[in-house]
Design a protein around this motif. Structure first.
Motif, PDB file in Angstrom:
ATOM      1  N   ALA A   1      36.501  37.805  34.105  1.00  0.00           N
ATOM      2  CA  ALA A   1      37.227  38.475  35.184  1.00  0.00           C
ATOM      3  C   ALA A   1      36.733  38.009  36.545  1.00  0.00           C
ATOM      4  CB  ALA A   1      37.078  39.986  35.059  1.00  0.00           C
TER       5      ALA A   1
ATOM      6  N   ALA B   1      38.992  36.289  39.359  1.00  0.00           N
ATOM      7  CA  ALA B   1      39.120  36.803  40.720  1.00  0.00           C
ATOM      8  C   ALA B   1      38.812  35.724  41.754  1.00  0.00           C
ATOM      9  CB  ALA B   1      38.192  38.005  40.917  1.00  0.00           C
TER      10      ALA B   1
ATOM     11  N   LEU C   1      41.333  34.372  44.512  1.00  0.00           N
ATOM     12  CA  LEU C   1      40.948  34.312  45.922  1.00  0.00           C
ATOM     13  C   LEU C   1      41.246  32.934  46.503  1.00  0.00           C
ATOM     14  CD1 LEU C   1      39.459  35.568  48.393  1.00  0.00           C
ATOM     15  CD2 LEU C   1      37.330  34.705  47.384  1.00  0.00           C
TER      16      LEU C   1
ATOM     17  N   LEU D   1      39.957  40.835  46.656  1.00  0.00           N
ATOM     18  CA  LEU D   1      39.629  39.877  45.598  1.00  0.00           C
ATOM     19  C   LEU D   1      38.174  39.422  45.686  1.00  0.00           C
ATOM     20  CD1 LEU D   1      42.885  37.707  45.647  1.00  0.00           C
ATOM     21  CD2 LEU D   1      42.168  39.320  43.873  1.00  0.00           C
TER      22      LEU D   1
ATOM     23  N   VAL E   1      35.984  42.253  44.275  1.00  0.00           N
ATOM     24  CA  VAL E   1      36.081  42.342  42.821  1.00  0.00           C
ATOM     25  C   VAL E   1      35.335  41.182  42.161  1.00  0.00           C
ATOM     26  CG1 VAL E   1      37.693  42.240  40.884  1.00  0.00           C
ATOM     27  CG2 VAL E   1      38.225  43.652  42.863  1.00  0.00           C
ATOM     28  N   ALA E   2      35.447  39.989  42.726  1.00  0.00           N
ATOM     29  CA  ALA E   2      34.753  38.833  42.162  1.00  0.00           C
ATOM     30  C   ALA E   2      33.242  39.038  42.198  1.00  0.00           C
ATOM     31  CB  ALA E   2      35.143  37.569  42.920  1.00  0.00           C
TER      32      ALA E   2
ATOM     33  N   CYS F   1      32.260  41.701  39.511  1.00  0.00           N
ATOM     34  CA  CYS F   1      32.351  41.247  38.115  1.00  0.00           C
ATOM     35  C   CYS F   1      31.218  40.275  37.781  1.00  0.00           C
ATOM     36  CB  CYS F   1      33.709  40.604  37.863  1.00  0.00           C
ATOM     37  SG  CYS F   1      35.086  41.771  37.838  1.00  0.00           S
TER      38      CYS F   1
ATOM     39  N   SER G   1      47.619  46.554  44.990  1.00  0.00           N
ATOM     40  CA  SER G   1      46.687  45.539  44.499  1.00  0.00           C
ATOM     41  C   SER G   1      45.290  46.121  44.304  1.00  0.00           C
ATOM     42  CB  SER G   1      46.628  44.367  45.479  1.00  0.00           C
ATOM     43  OG  SER G   1      47.906  43.782  45.671  1.00  0.00           O
TER      44      SER G   1
ATOM     45  N   ALA H   1      43.196  46.425  40.813  1.00  0.00           N
ATOM     46  CA  ALA H   1      41.879  45.795  40.715  1.00  0.00           C
ATOM     47  C   ALA H   1      40.815  46.804  40.307  1.00  0.00           C
ATOM     48  CB  ALA H   1      41.515  45.139  42.050  1.00  0.00           C
TER      49      ALA H   1
END
Length: 317
Positions: free
Chosen positions: A36, A40, A44, A212, A215-216, A219, A290, A294
């Motif tokens: 994931a 992400a 991005l 994004l 979230v990256a 994760c 979004s 997410a």
């Protein structure tokens, strides 16, 4: 041995059937989170390439927020401009940020998740550094798009910090408490993102890029934490025994989510529609949707992971 013997030749004595592995246990949580995180990062990069480097992307940003650009002259014409600036002033206060990070550390200490809390603080600080580095390194070409400029503001550091702050609390909370933070946390990130767009600090793509990026970072950080011994949640038999309770909890949460969504549609959306231009409204709703997707994905990915620090085995005799 006679042919009629009751013993089979060349075969072991049959035992009880072995349970088949659960489908969700085939892929380790750390690998799911790592995948994931990579996804992400790719999203991005694609978002930046589309909205910053291409004519259609710059045109769409300009269509949603015609003068969205850092600087006072590009603020949106809205009665919410004053409140948006107040939100950004409050969120940009170092004392507030320090208090929120302190809350993460305190929850981590009380819940024996201090390592996860330190990782969460690192995520927030990393979001500031990475967002600033990308904005400095990424050039925005002049493609002769009306209401656009060569100033790059992708991704939004404010939105990235808001997202990583929310997700840092996901690291220090018990698994069953994370889903209850998802909805108010998503609303908070959306408010910060909307404020940056209404105040003219960022475009739609900048806000999306900030989500994004947050979230990256989460994760990738959570993948490392989930790989530690003792981080995995209950095994398949426990999951089967608690399936009924989980189903009822899911129905209750879905009902609460529907009530919240209905309240937004009936109460918040009409007032927001009357206060902001249509393009800005679409941009705010798109960022809200979004962010909700997410955060929901994050909660699902860590559903069986507990970031509690494992006990120190060296202290046992």
């Amino acid at each position: 041995m006679s042919i009629g013997s009751s013993y089979s030749i060349g075969r072991s004595t049959p035992g009880p059937p072995r349970p088949l592995p659960a489908t969700h246990a085939v892929l380790a949580p750390s690998l799911r989170l790592l995948g994931a995180g990579v996804g992400a990062l790719l999203a991005l990069g694609l978002t930046g390439a589309l909205f910053v480097r291409t004519y259609p992307g710059q045109w769409l940003d300009g269509l949603l927020l015609p003068r969205a650009e850092r600087g006072g002259g590009y603020a949106q014409q809205s009665t919410l401009l004053g409140p948006a600036r107040s939100v950004l002033a409050a969120f940009g206060d170092p004392a507030l940020l320090a208090a929120l990070l302190g809350a993460v550390l305190l929850l981590g200490l009380l819940g024996r998740r201090l390592v996860a809390a330190l990782v969460g603080v690192g995520m927030v600080l990393g979001a500031v550094v990475v967002a600033g580095a990308v904005k400095s390194a990424l050039s925005r070409p002049d493609l002769q798009v009306e209401s656009s400029s060569i100033h790059n503001s992708f991704p939004s550091g404010h939105v990235a910090v808001a997202t990583t702050l929310l997700l840092s609390f996901m690291l220090v909370l018990p698994a069953r408490a994370r889903r209850w933070l998802a909805l108010p946390g998503t609303a908070g990130v959306t408010v910060v993102a909307a404020a940056t767009m209404l105040a003219g600090w960022h475009r739609f793509s900048d806000a999306l890029g900030g989500v994004l990026l947050g979230v990256a970072l989460f994760c990738l950080a959570a993948a490392g934490l989930a790989g530690r011994p003792g981080a995995a949640g209950p095994r398949a038999p426990d999951a089967v025994r608690t399936a009924g309770g989980a189903a009822w909890r899911g129905l209750a949460e879905a009902a609460i989510g529907l009530v919240g969504l209905g309240w937004v549609l009936l109460v918040v959306l009409p007032g927001l529609s009357a206060a902001v231009p249509r393009g800005a409204l679409v941009a705010i709703l798109a960022v809200a949707g979004s962010t909700m997707l997410a955060v929901g994905l994050v909660v699902w990915l860590v559903r069986s992971v507990d970031f509690t620090q494992p006990p120190d085995r060296s202290m046992k005799g």
